[in-house]
Design an enzyme around this catalytic site. Structure first.
Site, PDB file in Angstrom:
ATOM      1  N   GLU A  37       0.824  -1.208   0.000  1.00 17.85           N
ATOM      2  CA  GLU A  37       0.000   0.000   0.000  1.00 17.85           C
ATOM      3  C   GLU A  37       0.862   1.264   0.000  1.00 17.85           C
ATOM      4  O   GLU A  37       0.459   2.292  -0.535  1.00 17.85           O
ATOM      5  CB  GLU A  37      -0.968  -0.004   1.194  1.00 17.85           C
ATOM      6  N   THR A  43       1.515   5.583  -7.488  1.00 21.66           N
ATOM      7  CA  THR A  43       2.231   4.734  -8.440  1.00 21.66           C
ATOM      8  C   THR A  43       1.304   3.643  -8.955  1.00 21.66           C
ATOM      9  O   THR A  43       0.537   3.073  -8.181  1.00 21.66           O
ATOM     10  CB  THR A  43       3.465   4.097  -7.747  1.00 21.66           C
ATOM     11  N   TYR A 120      -5.031   7.296   4.745  1.00 19.72           N
ATOM     12  CA  TYR A 120      -5.144   6.343   3.637  1.00 19.72           C
ATOM     13  C   TYR A 120      -4.476   5.006   4.005  1.00 19.72           C
ATOM     14  O   TYR A 120      -5.094   3.940   3.920  1.00 19.72           O
ATOM     15  CB  TYR A 120      -4.497   6.922   2.357  1.00 19.72           C
ATOM     16  N   ASP A 138      -8.770   7.298  -1.998  1.00 21.44           N
ATOM     17  CA  ASP A 138      -7.682   7.821  -2.832  1.00 21.44           C
ATOM     18  C   ASP A 138      -8.322   8.480  -4.054  1.00 21.44           C
ATOM     19  O   ASP A 138      -9.548   8.635  -4.106  1.00 21.44           O
ATOM     20  CB  ASP A 138      -6.688   6.714  -3.207  1.00 21.44           C
TER      21      ASP A 138
HETATM   22  N1  ADE Z   1      -4.502   1.115  -5.098  1.00 22.64           N
HETATM   23  C1  ADE Z   1      -3.847   1.152  -3.949  1.00 22.64           C
HETATM   24  N2  ADE Z   1      -4.052   0.050  -3.216  1.00 22.64           N
HETATM   25  C2  ADE Z   1      -4.872  -0.725  -3.948  1.00 22.64           C
HETATM   26  C3  ADE Z   1      -5.453  -1.982  -3.737  1.00 22.64           C
HETATM   27  N3  ADE Z   1      -5.210  -2.654  -2.618  1.00 22.64           N
HETATM   28  N4  ADE Z   1      -6.254  -2.441  -4.688  1.00 22.64           N
HETATM   29  C4  ADE Z   1      -6.484  -1.729  -5.801  1.00 22.64           C
HETATM   30  N5  ADE Z   1      -5.946  -0.565  -6.077  1.00 22.64           N
HETATM   31  C5  ADE Z   1      -5.148  -0.048  -5.146  1.00 22.64           C
END
Ligand code: ADE
Length: 396
Positions: A37, A43, A120, A138
């Site tokens: 995460e 990114t 987050y 997000d």
């Molecule tokens: N973007 C950031 N974490 C994510 C996740 N666990 N699944 C999908 N998109 C993401």
């Protein structure tokens, strides 16, 4: 059935059918989920996968990460950008060893108290790894929810973001009834603390929907599990939502980068320097960089430089500035100066080292992507380079 629960159920059904197979979705290990995460912030998934694999191979546990020098952590992060994330990950791992028995703590309050962990990351790790009923918001989630609810205030304004935390929270908390449990959750519950409820899956489904279906341009509404609930679709406003105020123009910063070569015993080496603590790219290594109007590069370096010449220009986009470099290449027979020059007109560089040229694909020293771009402006064909360096062209 409440709207929130209805939507959560539809999201989970879609997620079970459509979710991408990602390495961090095959683990219940809170440490691995926290690393993923952190990497996924700002990114894209495709970029993260190889970095995630290498990182976990080298640092499989909180303790191995905490025991490593920061330079090793930055090296594995090199190319992923936003290097502060790596520094915070490393600092937080040391706190986990000191205060949490080498484990990722399992409450939102404890997570939020760690370096680099905000709402987050605490929401993602709390819900996905520990089965807590907490939301994640997000950019993808805001886009999905702004369209579904027809929310037309500016999502770039921090105080407007409360709306999304509230709506995502309602959806997550609505989960927990029999119908939203998935086969296999009981087994998963036995590993690493994932509970039977699917709070983390609702969060991941919202993020996944934003990445795969409810994309910024040309959303694939026919495939969306929330198409019947979506106000933007009903009103044909998908293209207008979310409303996001234009980004401020980013300044252009002009610099000169020196690729300084030396040939001890016939092997070509290039000079790299370590940036000081604080500010951009801290503790990352780079070619020495000067203000664009610095005429006396040799004087600043405290070294005699031979055959200095310009060999190209490189543009590099960062979030808050556009970097523009004139690349200069020169040759020297001198050893390093006793005093290292200032970095970006502030604190001095903290270390310097000659490394093999051309740069290896993976290096022990952490270098940002821009360093490889600068290196690519120089002919790596050694004979062409030597010719350029030995011809008596006018210095720039
Ligand atoms: N973007 C950031 N974490 C994510 C996740 N666990 N699944 C999908 N998109 C993401």
């Amino acid at each position: 059935m409440s709207d929130a629960r209805d939507m959560a159920r539809l999201l989970l059904g879609w997620y079970d059918r459509a979710r991408r197979d990602m390495p961090w979705r095959r683990t219940c290990d809170p440490y691995a989920i926290w690393v993923s995460e952190t990497m996924l912030q700002q990114t894209q998934v495709g970029t993260v996968v190889p970095y995630y694999r290498r990182f976990l191979e080298r640092f499989p546990t909180v303790a191995t990460l905490a025991a490593a020098p920061l330079a090793d952590v930055l090296s594995l992060w090199a190319g992923l950008g936003y290097y502060r994330r790596a520094k915070h990950l490393h600092l937080a791992s040391r706190e986990m060893v000191a205060r949490h028995g080498g484990c990722v703590p399992g409450s939102v309050e404890e997570l939020l108290a760690l370096p680099g962990i905000g709402r987050y990351t605490a929401g993602a790790v709390g819900s996905i790894a520990f089965g807590l009923p907490v939301p994640v918001v997000d950019g993808n989630v805001m886009r999905v929810l702004a369209r579904v609810f027809g929310y037309d205030r500016d999502i770039a304004v921090a105080k407007n973001q409360g709306f999304f935390w509230e709506k995502a929270g309602e959806m997550v908390r609505s989960v927990g009834d029999k119908e939203t449990r998935r086969q296999g959750d009981k087994e998963r519950a036995g590993h690493g603390g994932i509970g039977a409820r699917r709070y983390g899956d609702v969060n991941q489904a919202l993020m996944e929907l934003g990445a795969m279906v409810c994309v910024p341009v040309g959303p694939v509404c026919g495939e969306c599990p929330l198409r019947r609930q979506c106000r933007a679709l009903a009103e044909g406003r998908q293209g207008e939502l979310p409303v996001k105020s234009g980004k401020k123009a980013v300044p252009v910063v002009r610099k000169r980068a020196l690729i300084l070569l030396r040939q001890p015993r016939g092997r070509t080496k290039v000079l790299l320097m370590e940036r000081p603590a604080g500010g951009l790219w801290e503790h990352m290594w780079e070619f020495p960089v000067f203000a664009e109007d610095e005429k006396d590069v040799a004087g600043v370096m405290g070294m005699k430089l031979n055959n200095m010449r310009a060999c190209g220009e490189v543009r590099h986009q960062l979030t808050h500035r556009t970097m523009h470099y004139e690349v200069i290449v020169a040759h020297t027979r001198r050893a390093l100066p006793a005093e290292l020059p200032a970095c970006d007109g502030g604190k001095a560089y903290v270390a310097a080292r000659w490394v093999a040229w051309p740069l290896a694909a993976r290096m022990a020293l952490p270098v940002a992507k821009v360093v490889r771009k600068l290196a690519a402006a120089v002919p790596t064909n050694i004979s062409a380079l030597q010719e350029a360096l030995s011809s008596t062209g006018k210095p720039p």
